[in-house]
Scaffold this motif. Structure first.
Motif, mmCIF file in Angstrom:
data_model
loop_
_atom_site.group_PDB
_atom_site.id
_atom_site.type_symbol
_atom_site.label_atom_id
_atom_site.label_comp_id
_atom_site.label_asym_id
_atom_site.label_seq_id
_atom_site.Cartn_x
_atom_site.Cartn_y
_atom_site.Cartn_z
ATOM 1 N N VAL A 36 0.858 -1.189 0.000
ATOM 2 C CA VAL A 36 0.000 0.000 0.000
ATOM 3 C C VAL A 36 0.895 1.240 0.000
ATOM 4 N N THR A 37 0.550 2.236 -0.815
ATOM 5 C CA THR A 37 1.390 3.435 -0.936
ATOM 6 C C THR A 37 0.683 4.656 -0.337
ATOM 7 N N PRO A 38 1.468 5.667 0.095
ATOM 8 C CA PRO A 38 0.870 6.870 0.694
ATOM 9 C C PRO A 38 -0.139 7.564 -0.220
ATOM 10 N N ILE A 39 0.054 7.517 -1.535
ATOM 11 C CA ILE A 39 -0.915 8.205 -2.412
ATOM 12 C C ILE A 39 -2.294 7.536 -2.339
ATOM 13 N N MET A 40 -2.317 6.284 -1.893
ATOM 14 C CA MET A 40 -3.620 5.619 -1.735
ATOM 15 C C MET A 40 -4.378 6.231 -0.554
ATOM 16 N N ALA A 41 -3.665 6.541 0.525
ATOM 17 C CA ALA A 41 -4.321 7.198 1.670
ATOM 18 C C ALA A 41 -4.846 8.571 1.246
ATOM 19 N N THR A 42 -4.049 9.287 0.469
ATOM 20 C CA THR A 42 -4.478 10.617 -0.013
ATOM 21 C C THR A 42 -5.728 10.478 -0.877
ATOM 22 N N TYR A 74 -2.511 -9.251 3.309
ATOM 23 C CA TYR A 74 -2.102 -10.521 3.916
ATOM 24 C C TYR A 74 -0.720 -10.462 4.562
ATOM 25 N N THR A 75 -0.067 -9.302 4.531
ATOM 26 C CA THR A 75 1.201 -9.173 5.266
ATOM 27 C C THR A 75 1.031 -8.068 6.314
ATOM 28 N N LYS A 76 1.902 -8.090 7.318
ATOM 29 C CA LYS A 76 1.823 -7.061 8.372
ATOM 30 C C LYS A 76 1.998 -5.661 7.780
ATOM 31 N N ALA A 77 2.903 -5.553 6.797
ATOM 32 C CA ALA A 77 3.147 -4.242 6.185
ATOM 33 C C ALA A 77 1.910 -3.756 5.429
ATOM 34 N N TRP A 82 -2.908 -0.252 5.128
ATOM 35 C CA TRP A 82 -4.357 -0.027 5.078
ATOM 36 C C TRP A 82 -4.841 0.724 6.316
ATOM 37 N N LYS A 83 -4.134 0.522 7.467
ATOM 38 C CA LYS A 83 -4.513 1.305 8.657
ATOM 39 C C LYS A 83 -4.254 2.798 8.418
ATOM 40 N N ASP A 84 -3.191 3.102 7.706
ATOM 41 C CA ASP A 84 -2.942 4.515 7.352
ATOM 42 C C ASP A 84 -4.096 5.047 6.488
ATOM 43 N N VAL A 85 -4.588 4.209 5.574
ATOM 44 C CA VAL A 85 -5.705 4.620 4.711
ATOM 45 C C VAL A 85 -6.954 4.847 5.562
ATOM 46 N N THR A 86 -7.311 3.869 6.394
ATOM 47 C CA THR A 86 -8.555 3.999 7.170
ATOM 48 C C THR A 86 -8.439 5.158 8.157
ATOM 49 N N ASP A 87 -7.257 5.351 8.756
ATOM 50 C CA ASP A 87 -7.073 6.489 9.673
ATOM 51 C C ASP A 87 -7.320 7.807 8.934
ATOM 52 N N ALA A 88 -6.794 7.904 7.706
ATOM 53 C CA ALA A 88 -6.946 9.153 6.940
ATOM 54 C C ALA A 88 -8.410 9.406 6.600
#
Ligand SMILES: Cc1cc2nc3c(=O)[nH]c(=O)nc-3n(C[C@H](O)[C@H](O)[C@H](O)COP(=O)(O)O)c2cc1C
Length: 145
Positions: A36-42, A74-77, A82-88
């Motif tokens: 997952v990349t930061p631009i996905m959270a944005t 399916y990995t911790k990373a 995805w937690k960064d995405v949901t938090d945003a």
């Protein structure tokens, strides 16, 4: 009509800000390694004013991740990403559901993590070709079953 569209909606134990639901759309914005990349959270945070966002299809397992740059869960990373995405999204008052998507036979090992395998209910190849980042268009493979 407009009043209803923009009024709160109850969905199970969630209250959505409005009746607008964003459809799942694959964006191919993960890394070639399906992180997952930061631009996905944005991207998702920019759309948090929808009552509910359904994420792009997310692979639940390495063998289900046969498209180029589609994210996994399916990995911790990946979970942390995805937690960064949901938090945003939550920070902007939005709600978001994950759509799990296994790519089945419409898939290619070239797009998967090393050791990945194309699996499907029947060992019958889909017609046509599939895009891969490293080798361009390739014939659809016959899956293992
Ligand atoms: C770029 C793009 C990516 C899409 N990715 C997904 C996806 O990951 N999962 C899914 O269920 N549908 C996906 N869809 C389908 C849309 O969710 C669907 O087009 C939308 O719900 C509208 O429905 P309709 O095409 O039947 O009008 C995608 C559509 C587009 C345009």
């Amino acid at each position: 009509m407009a009043n209803k569209l923009f009024s709160k909606a109850v969905l199970g134990n969630l209250t959505l800000e409005n009746h607008i639901v964003m459809a799942p759309m694959t964006r191919n914005r993960a890394t070639t390694d399906h992180a997952v990349t930061p631009i996905m959270a944005t991207y998702y945070a920019q759309r948090a004013s929808a009552g509910l966002i359904i994420t792009e299809g997310i692979a639940p397992s390495p063998n289900g991740n046969g498209y180029a740059r589609v994210p996994g869960l399916y990995t911790k990373a990946q979970i942390a990403g995805w937690k960064d995405v949901t938090d945003a999204v939550h920070a902007k008052g939005g709600k978001i559901f994950a759509q799990l998507m296994h790519t089945g036979r419409v898939s290619h090992v070239t797009n998967m993590h090393e050791g990945g395998e194309v699996i499907a209910p029947s060992a019958i190849a889909a017609a046509g070709q599939i895009y891969t980042d490293t080798e361009g268009m390739l014939e659809q493979p016959t899956p293992a079953r």
